[in-house]
Design a protein around this motif. Structure first.
Motif, PDB file in Angstrom:
ATOM      1  N   GLY A  37     -12.057  -3.079  18.356  1.00  9.24           N
ATOM      2  CA  GLY A  37     -11.728  -3.673  19.642  1.00  9.24           C
ATOM      3  C   GLY A  37     -12.347  -2.851  20.762  1.00  9.24           C
ATOM      4  O   GLY A  37     -13.018  -1.853  20.523  1.00  9.24           O
ATOM      5  N   ALA A  38     -12.097  -3.231  21.985  1.00  6.84           N
ATOM      6  CA  ALA A  38     -12.664  -2.535  23.138  1.00  6.84           C
ATOM      7  C   ALA A  38     -12.141  -1.105  23.250  1.00  6.84           C
ATOM      8  O   ALA A  38     -12.887  -0.195  23.567  1.00  6.84           O
ATOM      9  CB  ALA A  38     -12.358  -3.312  24.415  1.00  6.84           C
ATOM     10  N   ASN A  39     -10.858  -0.910  22.987  1.00 10.38           N
ATOM     11  CA  ASN A  39     -10.255   0.418  23.148  1.00 10.38           C
ATOM     12  C   ASN A  39      -9.443   0.851  21.941  1.00 10.38           C
ATOM     13  O   ASN A  39      -8.620   1.760  22.050  1.00 10.38           O
ATOM     14  CB  ASN A  39      -9.348   0.433  24.383  1.00 10.38           C
ATOM     15  CG  ASN A  39     -10.132   0.187  25.650  1.00 10.38           C
ATOM     16  OD1 ASN A  39     -11.139   0.839  25.898  1.00 10.38           O
ATOM     17  ND2 ASN A  39      -9.701  -0.786  26.428  1.00 10.38           N
ATOM     18  N   GLN A  40      -9.609   0.195  20.806  1.00  7.12           N
ATOM     19  CA  GLN A  40      -8.823   0.516  19.630  1.00  7.12           C
ATOM     20  C   GLN A  40      -9.520   0.022  18.369  1.00  7.12           C
ATOM     21  O   GLN A  40     -10.530  -0.658  18.454  1.00  7.12           O
ATOM     22  CB  GLN A  40      -7.433  -0.097  19.718  1.00  7.12           C
ATOM     23  CG  GLN A  40      -7.403  -1.606  19.712  1.00  7.12           C
ATOM     24  CD  GLN A  40      -7.625  -2.243  21.056  1.00  7.12           C
ATOM     25  OE1 GLN A  40      -7.288  -1.660  22.069  1.00  7.12           O
ATOM     26  NE2 GLN A  40      -8.213  -3.422  21.088  1.00  7.12           N
ATOM     27  N   GLN A  41      -8.940   0.366  17.220  1.00  8.23           N
ATOM     28  CA  GLN A  41      -9.461  -0.057  15.928  1.00  8.23           C
ATOM     29  C   GLN A  41      -8.306  -0.449  15.021  1.00  8.23           C
ATOM     30  O   GLN A  41      -7.220   0.119  15.098  1.00  8.23           O
ATOM     31  CB  GLN A  41     -10.210   1.078  15.230  1.00  8.23           C
ATOM     32  CG  GLN A  41     -11.428   1.565  15.943  1.00  8.23           C
ATOM     33  CD  GLN A  41     -12.132   2.672  15.166  1.00  8.23           C
ATOM     34  OE1 GLN A  41     -11.506   3.473  14.482  1.00  8.23           O
ATOM     35  NE2 GLN A  41     -13.435   2.708  15.276  1.00  8.23           N
ATOM     36  N   VAL A  42      -8.578  -1.405  14.135  1.00  8.17           N
ATOM     37  CA  VAL A  42      -7.685  -1.710  13.028  1.00  8.17           C
ATOM     38  C   VAL A  42      -8.493  -1.475  11.760  1.00  8.17           C
ATOM     39  O   VAL A  42      -9.632  -1.931  11.652  1.00  8.17           O
ATOM     40  CB  VAL A  42      -7.176  -3.161  13.070  1.00  8.17           C
ATOM     41  CG1 VAL A  42      -6.357  -3.493  11.829  1.00  8.17           C
ATOM     42  CG2 VAL A  42      -6.364  -3.405  14.337  1.00  8.17           C
ATOM     43  N   VAL A  43      -7.906  -0.727  10.808  1.00 12.34           N
ATOM     44  CA  VAL A  43      -8.563  -0.481   9.532  1.00 12.34           C
ATOM     45  C   VAL A  43      -7.661  -0.984   8.420  1.00 12.34           C
ATOM     46  O   VAL A  43      -6.466  -0.677   8.384  1.00 12.34           O
ATOM     47  CB  VAL A  43      -8.891   1.014   9.327  1.00 12.34           C
ATOM     48  CG1 VAL A  43      -9.557   1.237   7.978  1.00 12.34           C
ATOM     49  CG2 VAL A  43      -9.792   1.531  10.446  1.00 12.34           C
ATOM     50  N   PHE A  44      -8.250  -1.770   7.518  1.00 10.78           N
ATOM     51  CA  PHE A  44      -7.569  -2.277   6.330  1.00 10.78           C
ATOM     52  C   PHE A  44      -7.965  -1.350   5.183  1.00 10.78           C
ATOM     53  O   PHE A  44      -9.084  -1.397   4.694  1.00 10.78           O
ATOM     54  CB  PHE A  44      -8.001  -3.719   6.050  1.00 10.78           C
ATOM     55  CG  PHE A  44      -7.682  -4.658   7.180  1.00 10.78           C
ATOM     56  CD1 PHE A  44      -6.475  -5.336   7.207  1.00 10.78           C
ATOM     57  CD2 PHE A  44      -8.590  -4.859   8.213  1.00 10.78           C
ATOM     58  CE1 PHE A  44      -6.176  -6.206   8.252  1.00 10.78           C
ATOM     59  CE2 PHE A  44      -8.299  -5.729   9.255  1.00 10.78           C
ATOM     60  CZ  PHE A  44      -7.087  -6.395   9.277  1.00 10.78           C
ATOM     61  N   PHE A  45      -7.043  -0.479   4.771  1.00  9.98           N
ATOM     62  CA  PHE A  45      -7.331   0.554   3.780  1.00  9.98           C
ATOM     63  C   PHE A  45      -6.974   0.119   2.364  1.00  9.98           C
ATOM     64  O   PHE A  45      -5.963  -0.537   2.136  1.00  9.98           O
ATOM     65  CB  PHE A  45      -6.518   1.819   4.077  1.00  9.98           C
ATOM     66  CG  PHE A  45      -7.035   2.644   5.207  1.00  9.98           C
ATOM     67  CD1 PHE A  45      -8.141   3.465   5.039  1.00  9.98           C
ATOM     68  CD2 PHE A  45      -6.402   2.629   6.433  1.00  9.98           C
ATOM     69  CE1 PHE A  45      -8.607   4.249   6.081  1.00  9.98           C
ATOM     70  CE2 PHE A  45      -6.857   3.405   7.479  1.00  9.98           C
ATOM     71  CZ  PHE A  45      -7.966   4.220   7.302  1.00  9.98           C
ATOM     72  N   ASP A  46      -7.787   0.561   1.399  1.00 14.96           N
ATOM     73  CA  ASP A  46      -7.507   0.498  -0.037  1.00 14.96           C
ATOM     74  C   ASP A  46      -7.540   1.950  -0.496  1.00 14.96           C
ATOM     75  O   ASP A  46      -8.580   2.617  -0.409  1.00 14.96           O
ATOM     76  CB  ASP A  46      -8.571  -0.341  -0.737  1.00 14.96           C
ATOM     77  CG  ASP A  46      -8.299  -0.543  -2.217  1.00 14.96           C
ATOM     78  OD1 ASP A  46      -7.402   0.118  -2.775  1.00 14.96           O
ATOM     79  OD2 ASP A  46      -9.015  -1.357  -2.832  1.00 14.96           O
ATOM     80  N   LEU A  47      -6.404   2.479  -0.983  1.00 16.88           N
ATOM     81  CA  LEU A  47      -6.232   3.917  -1.214  1.00 16.88           C
ATOM     82  C   LEU A  47      -5.804   4.183  -2.657  1.00 16.88           C
ATOM     83  O   LEU A  47      -4.880   3.550  -3.161  1.00 16.88           O
ATOM     84  CB  LEU A  47      -5.177   4.459  -0.246  1.00 16.88           C
ATOM     85  CG  LEU A  47      -5.524   4.173   1.215  1.00 16.88           C
ATOM     86  CD1 LEU A  47      -4.319   3.735   1.999  1.00 16.88           C
ATOM     87  CD2 LEU A  47      -6.186   5.380   1.825  1.00 16.88           C
ATOM     88  N   PRO A  48      -6.453   5.138  -3.320  1.00 23.97           N
ATOM     89  CA  PRO A  48      -6.147   5.384  -4.729  1.00 23.97           C
ATOM     90  C   PRO A  48      -4.839   6.145  -4.947  1.00 23.97           C
ATOM     91  O   PRO A  48      -4.422   6.949  -4.112  1.00 23.97           O
ATOM     92  CB  PRO A  48      -7.334   6.222  -5.205  1.00 23.97           C
ATOM     93  CG  PRO A  48      -7.802   6.934  -3.993  1.00 23.97           C
ATOM     94  CD  PRO A  48      -7.551   5.987  -2.843  1.00 23.97           C
ATOM     95  N   GLU A  49      -4.229   5.883  -6.084  1.00 23.80           N
ATOM     96  CA  GLU A  49      -3.031   6.615  -6.497  1.00 23.80           C
ATOM     97  C   GLU A  49      -3.355   8.103  -6.601  1.00 23.80           C
ATOM     98  O   GLU A  49      -4.420   8.498  -7.075  1.00 23.80           O
ATOM     99  CB  GLU A  49      -2.542   6.109  -7.856  1.00 23.80           C
ATOM    100  CG  GLU A  49      -1.314   6.818  -8.364  1.00 23.80           C
ATOM    101  CD  GLU A  49      -0.823   6.260  -9.685  1.00 23.80           C
ATOM    102  OE1 GLU A  49       0.116   6.850 -10.237  1.00 23.80           O
ATOM    103  OE2 GLU A  49      -1.370   5.249 -10.158  1.00 23.80           O
ATOM    104  N   GLY A  50      -2.439   8.936  -6.129  1.00 30.17           N
ATOM    105  CA  GLY A  50      -2.598  10.385  -6.228  1.00 30.17           C
ATOM    106  C   GLY A  50      -3.332  11.027  -5.067  1.00 30.17           C
ATOM    107  O   GLY A  50      -3.361  12.255  -4.955  1.00 30.17           O
ATOM    108  N   LEU A  51      -3.917  10.221  -4.199  1.00 31.12           N
ATOM    109  CA  LEU A  51      -4.641  10.769  -3.047  1.00 31.12           C
ATOM    110  C   LEU A  51      -3.670  11.477  -2.108  1.00 31.12           C
ATOM    111  O   LEU A  51      -2.623  10.945  -1.758  1.00 31.12           O
ATOM    112  CB  LEU A  51      -5.348   9.645  -2.286  1.00 31.12           C
ATOM    113  CG  LEU A  51      -6.027  10.041  -0.967  1.00 31.12           C
ATOM    114  CD1 LEU A  51      -7.209  10.966  -1.226  1.00 31.12           C
ATOM    115  CD2 LEU A  51      -6.455   8.802  -0.202  1.00 31.12           C
ATOM    116  N   ALA A  52      -4.022  12.698  -1.714  1.00 29.61           N
ATOM    117  CA  ALA A  52      -3.237  13.448  -0.729  1.00 29.61           C
ATOM    118  C   ALA A  52      -4.100  13.660   0.507  1.00 29.61           C
ATOM    119  O   ALA A  52      -5.182  14.231   0.420  1.00 29.61           O
ATOM    120  CB  ALA A  52      -2.798  14.787  -1.307  1.00 29.61           C
TER     121      ALA A  52
END
Length: 119
Positions: A37-52
């Motif tokens: 967007g003009a002043n922001q972002q949206v992120v659709f994440f796919d994240l693996p199990e165990g990630l820290a």
């Protein structure tokens, strides 16, 4: 759970989300699709199990877990979040995450330059 969803690669995101630009992120196994967007972002994440994700801070963030289970520590307080749960990280507040299952999360960032698209 994500494994029960019939969509491509186990992600709950439909094709029109996965056609957004992918983010450039140096974390193995993480994928994200960027809506800028003009002043922001949206992120659709796919994240693996165990990630820290280690403790860090940045501008304001609001997010929602779409699938999976996450331990999220915000300002020293840890809570477990699952599908439909949402969270808010005030600007500058230290936070960290542990992904207990493969997870999908949608995060809205007040920072216009938090992530950049892959080239």
């Amino acid at each position: 759970m994500m494994k029960d969803l019939p969509l491509w690669d186990g992600t709950p995101y439909p094709d029109f989300v996965r056609t957004l630009p992918e983010i450039d992120i140096p974390v193995e196994g993480v994928r994200g699709w960027l809506l800028q967007g003009a002043n922001q972002q949206v992120v659709f994440f796919d994240l693996p199990e165990g990630l820290a994700i280690p403790e860090h801070s940045h501008g304001e963030q609001w997010g929602m877990v779409i699938a999976g289970k996450i331990d999220l520590t915000i300002g020293g307080e840890t809570k477990t979040y699952g599908p439909g749960d949402y969270y808010h990280v005030p600007a500058g507040t230290p936070h960290a995450a542990l992904f207990l299952e493969r997870s999908a999360a949608m995060d809205y960032f007040a920072d216009v330059d938090r992530y950049v698209p892959k080239k």
